[in-house]
Each structure stands twice: as structure tokens, then as C-alpha cells.
Design a protein around this motif. Structure first.
Motif, short mmCIF file in Angstrom:
data_model
loop_
_atom_site.label_atom_id
_atom_site.label_comp_id
_atom_site.label_asym_id
_atom_site.label_seq_id
_atom_site.Cartn_x
_atom_site.Cartn_y
_atom_site.Cartn_z
N SER A 189 0.83 -1.30 0.06
CA SER A 189 -0.05 0.22 0.08
C SER A 189 0.87 1.25 0.09
CB SER A 189 -0.98 0.00 1.16
OG SER A 189 -0.19 0.12 2.33
N LYS A 190 2.01 1.08 0.44
CA LYS A 190 2.89 2.28 0.48
C LYS A 190 4.02 2.45 -0.67
CE LYS A 190 2.93 2.47 5.45
NZ LYS A 190 2.27 3.69 5.56
N HIS A 191 3.53 1.27 -1.68
CA HIS A 191 4.46 1.30 -2.98
C HIS A 191 5.93 0.83 -2.90
CE1 HIS A 191 0.91 2.66 -5.00
NE2 HIS A 191 1.00 3.83 -4.17
N ILE A 192 6.16 -0.01 -1.82
CA ILE A 192 7.50 -0.42 -1.57
C ILE A 192 7.85 -1.67 -2.69
CG2 ILE A 192 9.09 -1.88 0.06
CD1 ILE A 192 8.20 1.13 0.98
N THR A 193 8.93 -1.55 -2.94
CA THR A 193 9.26 -2.69 -4.11
C THR A 193 8.94 -4.09 -3.82
OG1 THR A 193 11.22 -1.13 -4.98
CG2 THR A 193 11.49 -3.57 -5.36
N THR A 194 8.47 -4.66 -4.79
CA THR A 194 8.11 -6.31 -4.58
C THR A 194 9.02 -6.86 -4.02
OG1 THR A 194 6.63 -5.88 -6.62
CG2 THR A 194 6.98 -8.01 -5.80
N LEU A 195 10.15 -7.23 -4.03
CA LEU A 195 11.09 -7.90 -3.59
C LEU A 195 11.08 -7.89 -2.03
CD1 LEU A 195 14.14 -8.61 -5.99
CD2 LEU A 195 12.04 -9.89 -5.79
N ILE A 196 11.31 -6.54 -1.55
CA ILE A 196 11.39 -6.17 -0.10
C ILE A 196 9.90 -6.62 0.34
CG2 ILE A 196 11.42 -4.20 1.28
CD1 ILE A 196 12.97 -2.76 -0.56
N SER A 197 8.92 -6.34 0.00
CA SER A 197 7.62 -6.66 0.50
C SER A 197 7.41 -8.23 0.67
CB SER A 197 6.48 -5.93 -0.43
OG SER A 197 6.26 -6.52 -1.47
N VAL A 198 7.96 -8.73 -0.36
CA VAL A 198 7.99 -10.46 -0.17
C VAL A 198 8.67 -10.94 0.93
CG1 VAL A 198 8.45 -12.57 -1.51
CG2 VAL A 198 7.20 -10.75 -2.63
N ALA A 199 10.15 -10.54 0.88
CA ALA A 199 10.98 -10.61 2.09
C ALA A 199 10.62 -10.48 3.44
CB ALA A 199 12.43 -10.10 1.75
#
Length: 442
Positions: A189-199
Motif C-alpha cells: 500500500s506504500k508502493h514498496i518494491t515487490t522483492l522487499i515486501s515479499v522478503a
């Protein structure tokens, strides 16, 4: 001196209304550039929903035919290039997305818009059509992060039972997966990069499982072997949509889209598995076999039906499906996944072959239901077979390879790849049997 403010975003916003030269002119009478802007926007909106190239191209072609122009498109995971022709000239555009994801509710709205375009929108102005598309594009998610977390909790709790886990593993997975997907949804929801949100999501899920497990171990004296269920807590990150759509695109020779989707799915899977492996090493978790539940074959089958429904329903909610769409997919998954598991148990059929028949049944049921309520097939089929994607096998492969047990890891990886190949193959065959257009190229 005139000053320009530089946007902080990599992907600049397209102001679609800037294409309009005469706001009163009907779309069917507008210039080629204005009509092409409608075709392109329809394509990029459907692509943003996570569906494959074939469906995007089909929608663009349907709108183009209604506008009396010809469209040729090259479609990838996050971008498309297309050219629209009339009898005199051509117009080429390149469009791209800032990120990819899955939104089955928006896909349903877009498909209904496209299917009704010739009847409802062809006599509107270009501005009015863009306003309709604005409404679909800006529609907020159906669910807040808390509900997204609850959906993951239900899905992974059900998933872990289907893998052979018992009540302790289910409870710990419920808390772990719910916490992990809540954290991932907040970051998204804060548009954080996909890999960071997954990790971060996987790490939070694994650590939450550990904390709850230690509480149960201390106060309820559960066995240490129940720790094996921590794998279930992070299965909410399985990239089922890109895995399945990549193979379907490849089967239709949309190689660019298929290979890009496959690379994306592999990237997400590797990041999730490696983060889970690192956490497991730090807290000394091991992916052991689950303890035998001691259930009769009949009781196990009866419990697999609601567990399969719950798993598919949870994944559908994570894909932003409406409640009715999620329940429909859950009913399909309950039948198809239970059939798959029973084929393995009762006939000793290899898991890959059983996955093919499970996906085939899911595809047939979805096609029949599609004729009744109009839900996009892919919004029903993919959630119903995501629960069949062998996340446990993939994680065990990465875990063992990380410990230099290459032979064991390779065996698990081979099993996983076989199942992943046969799942979309089952959907492909179902589509060939029931969809005349799918059977042909051109």
C-alpha cells in the motif's frame, strides 16, 4: 524563467484526456490517435490485472474492431507495444506499468466493459469512454490489509492441513501467514518494491510462527516435530498467477509474455524460499515430515473438501476477488483439489499426473460456470489450482540445496517442476475442449 517540477516517480502518469481534440465527437468518428488511445488504455488496464497476453490481445482486438481499426500488439509482463491502422495511416504507442500484481475484481469489470463496448460505449465520446475507464482504474481494493492478512491466514491454515499438518501446525500457520501477509499488504500500500515486501512478509510469517510455536511448546507441551509446519506460514507468497499464465502464454506461443512471467514467478519464489531458509537456519527449524493424523480415508476425504474450499477462498480474496467470485472459485477448488489428492492416495497415481486431472476438472467447471455468470475463467481457474502449486516441494529443494544436499534438493525440485508443468497443461486441455477460439491461432 519557466520552472519544471521533476516527478519522483519512475513511471510518469499518462494524461489520457490530452489525446482528445474534440470533446463532442463520438469515438467511432474520432481521429486514429484518439481511437488508438482507447485501445491501448484497455490493454494496459487488463494487463495490470495480472492476466496473460492472450486475454489482453483479445480485449484490444474486440475494442479495435468496434472502432473500425486494426490492432497488432506485442505484450509482455509489464509493458505492451501496439500499432493501430486505418485505411490511410497508422499510430504506434508503447505503454508500461510501474508494477505487476493480480486484481481479479478489476479484471471482471474490464471484461464486462469490453464485452459490452460495442453496445454501450461505441456511441459515446472519447472523453466519456475515458471517464468510464477512470472509474474502473481508480476503484480501490475491496479489502484492507487486515482482511488480506485474514485471507492468507485461512488459506495457509487450510493449505497446511492438506499437506498433512495437524491442529498445532494449523494454528501456528494461521497466525504466521496472517501476520506475514498483513505486513506485505501494508508495504504494498506504500508502493514498496515487490522483492522487499515479499522478503519482509516471509520473514514476519516465519518469526510469528516461531513465537506462537514456542508459546504452545512451553504451555501445552506440544512435540518439537510440529515445528515443520512453519513452511505453511509462508505459502501465501506463492506466485500462482504468473506461474500458470506463463505456461498458458507459452502454449499459445506468446513467448515474450510467457518467459517474462516465468522469470518473475521464479524470482519471487527464490526470494521467498531463500528468506525462509535463512530464518530457518537462524532459529534451527527443519522441514521434517508431518506426524500422521490417524484419520480414516473417508474422514480424510470429507475434511479435504472444506480445507480445499478454505484455501482457494483465501487465495481468491488475496487476489481481490469479490466474495461471490471467491466462493465460486472455492467450490471449484474443493472438487478439483480433493479429486487430485484422492487420486494420489487411492490409485497411487504420480502427483504430477494427478495435478493434470485436477486442473482439467477445474478448467472444465470454470468454463461451464463462465457461461452462466460471466466471471473470467482465469479468475476462477487460477485460484482453484494455486493450492495445487507445490510450494512445500520448492522450499525443500532450496533448503536442501542450501545445505549442499544437491541430490535430495534436485529430487524435490524435479517433482515440483513436473507438477508446475502439468497444472497449466490441464487448464490448456480444458480450454481446447470447450473454447473454439482457443483451439486455433490467427
Amino acid at each position: 524563467m519557466q520552472r519544471y517540477r521533476i516527478s519522483k516517480h519512475h513511471h510518469m502518469t499518462i494524461h489520457w484526456k490530452d489525446f482528445i481534440t474534440d470533446e463532442k465527437l463520438l469515438a467511432k468518428d474520432a481521429s486514429l490517435k484518439e481511437r488508438a488511445s482507447i485501445v491501448g488504455r484497455v490493454g494496459i488496464l487488463i494487463l495490470s490485472c495480472g492476466t496473460g497476453a492472450w486475454r489482453v490481445r483479445e480485449a484490444m482486438n474486440k475494442v479495435a474492431r468496434a472502432l473500425k481499426i486494426t490492432c497488432s500488439a506485442d505484450i509482455g509482463l509489464m509493458s505492451l507495444q501496439f500499432t493501430c491502422f486505418n485505411k490511410v495511416t497508422s499510430c504506434t504507442q508503447v505503454l508500461s506499468l510501474p508494477n505487476t500484481g493480480v486484481n481479479t475484481d478489476k479484471l471482471d469489470n474490464m471484461e464486462r466493459f469490453v464485452n459490452n463496448f460495442e453496445k454501450d460505449s461505441i456511441n459515446l465520446t472519447v472523453k466519456q469512454i475515458h471517464l468510464q475507464l477512470d472509474h474502473i482504474q481508480r476503484k480501490p481494493s475491496n479489502y484492507v490489509p487486515l482482511i488480506q492478512g485474514l485471507a492468507a491466514a485461512i488459506a495457509c491454515c487450510s493449505f497446511i492441513f492438506l499437506l498433512g499438518g495437524g491442529i498445532p501446525e494449523m494454528l501456528c500457520s494461521f497466525i504466521g501467514a496472517g501476520s506475514g501477509n498483513w505486513a506485505r499488504s501494508k508495504l504494498n500500500s506504500k508502493h514498496i518494491t515487490t522483492l522487499i515486501s515479499v522478503a519482509v512478509g516471509v520473514a514476519v510469517a516465519s518469526l510469528a510462527y516461531l513465537c506462537i510455536f514456542k508459546v504452545f511448546e512451553s504451555y501445552f507441551q506440544i512435540l518439537a516435530s510440529h515445528e515443520a509446519g512453519y513452511i505453511g506460514a509462508m505459502l501465501f507468497v506463492i506466485p500462482g498467477f504468473p506461474f500458470i499464465t506463463s505456461m498458458l502464454d507459452i502454449s499459445k506461443l506468446d513467448m515474450r509474455s510467457g518467459l517474462e512471467r516465468l522469470a518473475y514467478a521464479i524470482m519471487i519464489t527464490l526470494v521467498a524460499a531463500l528468506v525462509g531458509w535463512l530464518v530457518a537456519l537462524l532459529v534451527h527449524f527443519r522441514p521434517e515430515n508431518f506426524l500422521d493424523l490417524g484419520l480414516s480415508p473417508l474422514m480424510l476425504m470429507l475434511l479435504r473438501l472444506p480445507a480445499s474450499f478454505g484455501g482457494v477462498f483465501g487465495f481468491s480474496i488475496m487476489f481481490n476477488s469479490s466474495w461471490r467470485m471467491a466462493a465460486t472459485a472455492g467450490a471449484i477448488g474443493a472438487v478439483a483439489n480433493t479429486l487430485r489428492l484422492e487420486l494420489v492416495d487411492l490409485t497411487s497415481m504420480p502427483p504430477a499426473a494427478a495435478a493434470f486431472f485436477g486442473a482439467l476438472v477445474a478448467g472444465i467447471l470454470a468454463s461451464l460456470i463462465n457461461r452462466y455468470n460471466g466471471y473470467p475463467r482465469i479468475s476462477l481457474t487460477v485460484p482453484s489450482i494455486v493450492i495445487m502449486v507445490p510450494g512445500l516441494y520448492i522450499y525443500r529443494a532450496v533448503y536442501n540445496i542450501g545445505l549442499d544436499a544437491i541430490g535430495v534438493g534436485g529430487l524435490w525440485l524435479t517433482k515440483a517442476v513436473m507438477i508446475i508443468i502439468f497444472l497449466p497443461l490441464g487448464l490448456f486441455v480444458a480450454r481446447v475442449l470447450l473454447d473454439r477460439d482457443w483451439r486455433h491461432f490467427g
